[in-house]
Design a protein around this motif. Structure first.
Motif, PDB file in Angstrom:
ATOM      1  N   THR A  14       0.814  -1.227   0.000  1.00 16.61           N
ATOM      2  CA  THR A  14       0.000   0.000   0.000  1.00 16.61           C
ATOM      3  C   THR A  14       0.836   1.259   0.000  1.00 16.61           C
ATOM      4  O   THR A  14       0.376   2.320  -0.429  1.00 16.61           O
ATOM      5  CB  THR A  14      -0.928   0.020   1.219  1.00 16.61           C
ATOM      6  OG1 THR A  14      -0.126  -0.099   2.405  1.00 16.61           O
ATOM      7  CG2 THR A  14      -1.921  -1.132   1.162  1.00 16.61           C
ATOM      8  N   ALA A  15       2.079   1.184   0.482  1.00 10.83           N
ATOM      9  CA  ALA A  15       2.892   2.393   0.601  1.00 10.83           C
ATOM     10  C   ALA A  15       4.364   2.055   0.575  1.00 10.83           C
ATOM     11  O   ALA A  15       4.771   0.896   0.721  1.00 10.83           O
ATOM     12  CB  ALA A  15       2.557   3.127   1.903  1.00 10.83           C
ATOM     13  N   GLY A  16       5.189   3.113   0.372  1.00  7.02           N
ATOM     14  CA  GLY A  16       6.629   2.977   0.435  1.00  7.02           C
ATOM     15  C   GLY A  16       7.130   3.387   1.814  1.00  7.02           C
ATOM     16  O   GLY A  16       6.624   2.919   2.828  1.00  7.02           O
ATOM     17  N   SER A  51      10.647   0.848  -9.292  1.00 10.48           N
ATOM     18  CA  SER A  51      10.451   0.527 -10.704  1.00 10.48           C
ATOM     19  C   SER A  51      11.711   0.752 -11.527  1.00 10.48           C
ATOM     20  O   SER A  51      11.941   0.068 -12.522  1.00 10.48           O
ATOM     21  CB  SER A  51       9.303   1.379 -11.272  1.00 10.48           C
ATOM     22  OG  SER A  51       9.579   2.764 -11.107  1.00 10.48           O
ATOM     23  N   ASP A  52      12.577   1.694 -11.114  1.00  5.57           N
ATOM     24  CA  ASP A  52      13.822   1.944 -11.849  1.00  5.57           C
ATOM     25  C   ASP A  52      15.022   1.243 -11.205  1.00  5.57           C
ATOM     26  O   ASP A  52      16.161   1.431 -11.645  1.00  5.57           O
ATOM     27  CB  ASP A  52      14.091   3.444 -11.964  1.00  5.57           C
ATOM     28  CG  ASP A  52      14.303   4.115 -10.614  1.00  5.57           C
ATOM     29  OD1 ASP A  52      14.218   3.414  -9.579  1.00  5.57           O
ATOM     30  OD2 ASP A  52      14.535   5.332 -10.586  1.00  5.57           O
ATOM     31  N   LEU A  53      14.767   0.447 -10.175  1.00  4.13           N
ATOM     32  CA  LEU A  53      15.776  -0.335  -9.463  1.00  4.13           C
ATOM     33  C   LEU A  53      16.838   0.516  -8.755  1.00  4.13           C
ATOM     34  O   LEU A  53      17.868   0.005  -8.310  1.00  4.13           O
ATOM     35  CB  LEU A  53      16.477  -1.323 -10.409  1.00  4.13           C
ATOM     36  CG  LEU A  53      15.576  -2.345 -11.117  1.00  4.13           C
ATOM     37  CD1 LEU A  53      16.420  -3.281 -11.977  1.00  4.13           C
ATOM     38  CD2 LEU A  53      14.750  -3.128 -10.114  1.00  4.13           C
ATOM     39  N   ALA A  90       8.356   5.765  -3.377  1.00  3.46           N
ATOM     40  CA  ALA A  90       7.038   5.300  -3.817  1.00  3.46           C
ATOM     41  C   ALA A  90       6.917   3.831  -3.441  1.00  3.46           C
ATOM     42  O   ALA A  90       7.919   3.181  -3.105  1.00  3.46           O
ATOM     43  CB  ALA A  90       6.864   5.492  -5.323  1.00  3.46           C
ATOM     44  N   ALA A  91       5.695   3.312  -3.488  1.00  6.07           N
ATOM     45  CA  ALA A  91       5.493   1.903  -3.147  1.00  6.07           C
ATOM     46  C   ALA A  91       6.268   1.019  -4.122  1.00  6.07           C
ATOM     47  O   ALA A  91       6.076   1.125  -5.336  1.00  6.07           O
ATOM     48  CB  ALA A  91       4.009   1.573  -3.176  1.00  6.07           C
ATOM     49  N   PRO A  92       7.142   0.172  -3.619  1.00  5.21           N
ATOM     50  CA  PRO A  92       7.904  -0.712  -4.502  1.00  5.21           C
ATOM     51  C   PRO A  92       7.128  -1.993  -4.782  1.00  5.21           C
ATOM     52  O   PRO A  92       6.025  -2.195  -4.259  1.00  5.21           O
ATOM     53  CB  PRO A  92       9.148  -1.008  -3.673  1.00  5.21           C
ATOM     54  CG  PRO A  92       8.616  -1.042  -2.266  1.00  5.21           C
ATOM     55  CD  PRO A  92       7.526   0.001  -2.206  1.00  5.21           C
ATOM     56  N   GLN A  93       7.690  -2.841  -5.582  1.00  4.84           N
ATOM     57  CA  GLN A  93       7.198  -4.213  -5.680  1.00  4.84           C
ATOM     58  C   GLN A  93       7.967  -5.051  -4.659  1.00  4.84           C
ATOM     59  O   GLN A  93       9.168  -4.849  -4.451  1.00  4.84           O
ATOM     60  CB  GLN A  93       7.397  -4.786  -7.082  1.00  4.84           C
ATOM     61  CG  GLN A  93       6.474  -4.203  -8.129  1.00  4.84           C
ATOM     62  CD  GLN A  93       6.579  -4.941  -9.457  1.00  4.84           C
ATOM     63  OE1 GLN A  93       7.332  -5.902  -9.617  1.00  4.84           O
ATOM     64  NE2 GLN A  93       5.794  -4.490 -10.435  1.00  4.84           N
ATOM     65  N   VAL A  94       7.266  -5.998  -4.037  1.00  3.68           N
ATOM     66  CA  VAL A  94       7.880  -6.853  -3.020  1.00  3.68           C
ATOM     67  C   VAL A  94       7.737  -8.307  -3.465  1.00  3.68           C
ATOM     68  O   VAL A  94       6.624  -8.775  -3.724  1.00  3.68           O
ATOM     69  CB  VAL A  94       7.221  -6.656  -1.644  1.00  3.68           C
ATOM     70  CG1 VAL A  94       7.852  -7.591  -0.609  1.00  3.68           C
ATOM     71  CG2 VAL A  94       7.338  -5.203  -1.198  1.00  3.68           C
TER      72      VAL A  94
END
Length: 278
Positions: A14-16, A51-53, A90-94
């Motif tokens: 939900t959040a970073g 998203s940009d690593l 920003a919220a990352p992918q986990v």
């Protein structure tokens, strides 16, 4: 403590920021923790990435199935080169991942090849492994009535014929000419089946903690044989080298008995090192 595993699990939180990861949705092409079978209170390793690593974090945490929260309990590595939580912009992918720290045991190939046509076959026992596994396949003896003996060396050259303790058992449907037995002397770790010419066998050996200098070393052997007439037999032996002060450097598989016995052509071998984690 090693983490549990989930298959192809990656989600959007939900959040970073530096807060724990609260599940929002599964990334396309991946499973949610629930769909992947996440267990309440279980530990999981994760990789979070922007998203940009440019921001990423690898750590471990526990999952709560009621709230959908994966804690950021311990950060192992991150994009800043520290073990602090990354303040994601920003919220990352986990993603739930498997780390080297999570693997309880893994096996490394050390050596393989053809068994030499000699009376003795010496196998190196490299340091750094909890266990060495050795397998000899499809081998036989050049003469009838010889048995296999195993010896170990602490200097790579000398193979003592004392300081061993072992016990064994066998089952066989072979005739009485060629049968399984265990030597009653203390001159070796084990004596194997008595071989007829043309007998084909597989020998599996495990040497536990070969480089430990604080305790005795355990050697376990299992031999499966089909004799020249196709009769099956097997022998299982647990042996111990009663020398705790020195690491083992080599294992010798040695033919004993008969007239000039040696390994017959056609056998192969493989050696693995096993590392285990608590």
């Amino acid at each position: 403590m090693a983490s549990s595993f989930l298959d192809v699990c990656r989600f959007n939180p939900t959040a970073g920021g530096t807060t724990d990861w609260t599940y929002s949705s599964a990334v396309t092409g991946y499973q949610s923790p629930a769909a992947a079978g996440a267990v309440n209170g279980a530990a999981y390793s994760y990789r979070a990435e922007s998203s940009d690593l440019s921001q990423w974090e690898i750590g471990t945490g526990t999952y709560n199935t009621s709230t959908g929260v994966l804690t950021r309990g311990a950060v192992l590595f991150n994009s800043a080169g520290t073990t602090a939580k990354i303040n994601f912009s920003a919220a990352p992918q986990v993603a739930i991942v498997a780390l080297a720290e999570d693997i309880r045991a893994f096996k490394v190939s050390i050596d393989q090849g053809n068994i030499p046509q000699t009376a003795n076959f010496d196998i190196a026992l490299p340091a750094g492994y909890d266990e060495i596994e050795i397998e000899l396949y499809g081998f036989g003896c050049t003469v009838s009535g010889s048995g296999l003996v195993m010896l170990v060396s602490t200097d790579g050259t000398t193979f003592p014929t004392a300081n061993y303790s072992y016990t064994g058992r066998f089952t066989t449907t072979a005739d009485t000419t060629y049968h399984a037995f265990v030597s009653t002397s203390a001159a070796n770790i084990l004596s194997s089946l008595t071989f007829p010419v043309g007998g084909m066998s597989t020998l599996r050996v495990k040497v536990q903690r070969p480089d430990d200098t604080t305790t005795h070393k355990v050697i376990m052997g299992r031999l499966e044989q089909a004799d020249a007439n196709g009769f099956p037999a097997e022998l299982s032996v647990a042996g111990m080298y009663l020398g705790s002060a020195s690491a083992l450097q080599k294992l010798r598989v040695n033919w004993s008995g008969g007239t000039s016995p040696a390994f017959a052509a056609g056998g192969t071998y493989a050696v693995w090192g096993v590392k285990k984690k608590s």
